[in-house]
Design an enzyme around this catalytic site. Structure first.
Site, short mmCIF file in Angstrom:
data_model
loop_
_atom_site.label_atom_id
_atom_site.label_comp_id
_atom_site.label_asym_id
_atom_site.label_seq_id
_atom_site.Cartn_x
_atom_site.Cartn_y
_atom_site.Cartn_z
N ASP A 23 0.53 3.33 31.71
CA ASP A 23 -0.77 3.38 32.39
C ASP A 23 -0.55 4.06 33.84
OD1 ASP A 23 -3.62 3.50 33.05
OD2 ASP A 23 -4.02 1.43 33.11
N ASN A 71 -9.26 6.85 23.31
CA ASN A 71 -8.99 8.02 24.36
C ASN A 71 -9.64 9.42 23.94
OD1 ASN A 71 -5.65 6.89 24.86
ND2 ASN A 71 -7.53 6.80 26.17
N TRP A 72 -10.01 9.39 22.65
CA TRP A 72 -10.87 10.79 22.25
C TRP A 72 -12.15 10.98 23.17
CZ3 TRP A 72 -8.24 13.36 18.91
CH2 TRP A 72 -7.49 12.70 17.96
C1 FPP Z 1 -2.85 6.26 30.64
O1 FPP Z 1 -2.66 6.90 32.04
C2 FPP Z 1 -1.84 7.12 29.67
C3 FPP Z 1 -2.08 7.41 28.63
C4 FPP Z 1 -3.43 8.22 28.24
C5 FPP Z 1 -1.37 7.01 27.43
C6 FPP Z 1 0.08 7.46 27.62
C7 FPP Z 1 0.43 8.91 27.58
C8 FPP Z 1 1.62 9.41 27.64
C9 FPP Z 1 2.71 8.81 28.53
C10 FPP Z 1 1.86 10.90 27.77
C11 FPP Z 1 1.78 11.42 26.06
C12 FPP Z 1 2.82 10.57 25.26
C13 FPP Z 1 3.68 11.00 24.43
C14 FPP Z 1 4.67 10.23 23.76
C15 FPP Z 1 3.72 12.62 23.96
P1 FPP Z 1 -4.14 7.24 32.43
O2 FPP Z 1 -4.38 8.74 32.24
O3 FPP Z 1 -5.08 6.30 31.67
O4 FPP Z 1 -3.93 7.12 33.78
P2 FPP Z 1 -5.09 6.61 35.00
O5 FPP Z 1 -5.52 5.09 34.74
O6 FPP Z 1 -4.41 6.50 36.23
O7 FPP Z 1 -6.24 7.72 35.14
#
Ligand code: FPP
Length: 252
Positions: A23, A71-72
């Site tokens: 995260d 996440n969608w």
């Molecule tokens: C959360 O950060 C992250 C995700 C949506 C999942 C993790 C995704 C990756 C590490 C990239 C894709 C992975 C691969 C293996 C290709 P957030 O966007 O929720 O962060 P925030 O809470 O600071 O907005």
């Protein structure tokens, strides 16, 4: 191994299975005035370094929560960007996984991912399925509640077909219908970015897991952070029900 940098002191007992809620990519990008996708791009780099850091530290299974069923709901361009990153990642990593003997597998409803991603996933799983020392599990379109619904449906089908007995109320039997049936339960669940939620991740499997929350944002997470989480895990007493006294060997 991909990360030859200085290895922190070896922890005394290493969790066999570590699961990570990655995260903070968005906040990492925002704090630098960058688009969110840049945070995800850097997050993929951390996926790479952590995969090999965990293996170097003696972990047997690493599960990474890469895309949840929820996440969608994110903006379409972010979802599309994540799928493109996943494609690039899989294309690039296949060779490395084979060279470094990493068994790759997934959990989650991957049949709902874009066809191009599904094809790469199948190829990567197939090419690495015979490795036994270390497993990387990507949770993709994963949600624990969805997983339980899928398992209950499969279990009910097996009961109706006479392959399971409804009188068998053991967890071991039902566990066979979860997507993680062939994996040990996670010993340690880590969440980065300072959030302290489980967010529909491995709800059944984490029943006896230890939790470690760090303010570090995922793109900044290093091997030293992983070693610190393992060191903290080593200070916990895992009782699984009995009292502390019962677990301690008699002194005389
Ligand atoms: C959360 O950060 C992250 C995700 C949506 C999942 C993790 C995704 C990756 C590490 C990239 C894709 C992975 C691969 C293996 C290709 P957030 O966007 O929720 O962060 P925030 O809470 O600071 O907005």
């Amino acid at each position: 191994m991909a990360e030859p940098s200085s290895t922190p002191a070896c922890p005394s007992s290493v969790p066999a299975h570590i699961a990570i809620i990655m995260d903070g990519n968005g906040r990492w990008a925002k704090s630098r005035g960058l688009p969110r996708i840049e945070g995800h791009r850097r997050g993929v780099e951390t996926v790479r370094t952590t995969t090999f850091a965990a293996r170097d530290l003696g972990v047997k299974v690493l599960t990474l929560y890469a895309f949840s069923v929820e996440n969608w709901k994110r903006p379409q361009d972010e979802v599309g960007g994540l799928m493109t990153l996943l494609e690039f990642y899989l294309k690039k990593e296949l060779k490395t996984f084979v060279e470094d003997r990493v068994r790759f597998r997934t959990i989650g409803r991957t049949s709902e991912l874009p066809a191009s991603v599904q094809k790469l996933l199948r190829e990567t799983v197939e090419a690495t399925k015979h490795f036994t020392e270390y497993t990387l599990v990507l949770a993709l379109n994963y949600g624990a509640r969805t997983e339980v619904v899928d398992a209950a449906r499969a279990y009910a089908t097996a009961v109706a077909a006479g392959r399971e007995n409804l009188n068998d109320d053991s967890w071991a039997t039902f566990n066979r219908y979860l997507s993680t049936a062939d994996l040990p339960d996670p010993d340690l669940v880590i969440r980065t970015s300072g959030e302290t939620r489980i967010s529909n991740f491995l709800l059944m499997q984490a029943a006896y897991a230890e939790f470690f929350f760090t303010p570090t944002l995922w793109p900044d997470f290093t091997k030293a952070d992983l070693a610190a989480a393992i060191a903290d895990y080593n200070r916990r007493e895992r009782r699984f029900g009995p009292t502390s006294e019962q677990l301690k060997p008699a002194t005389r």
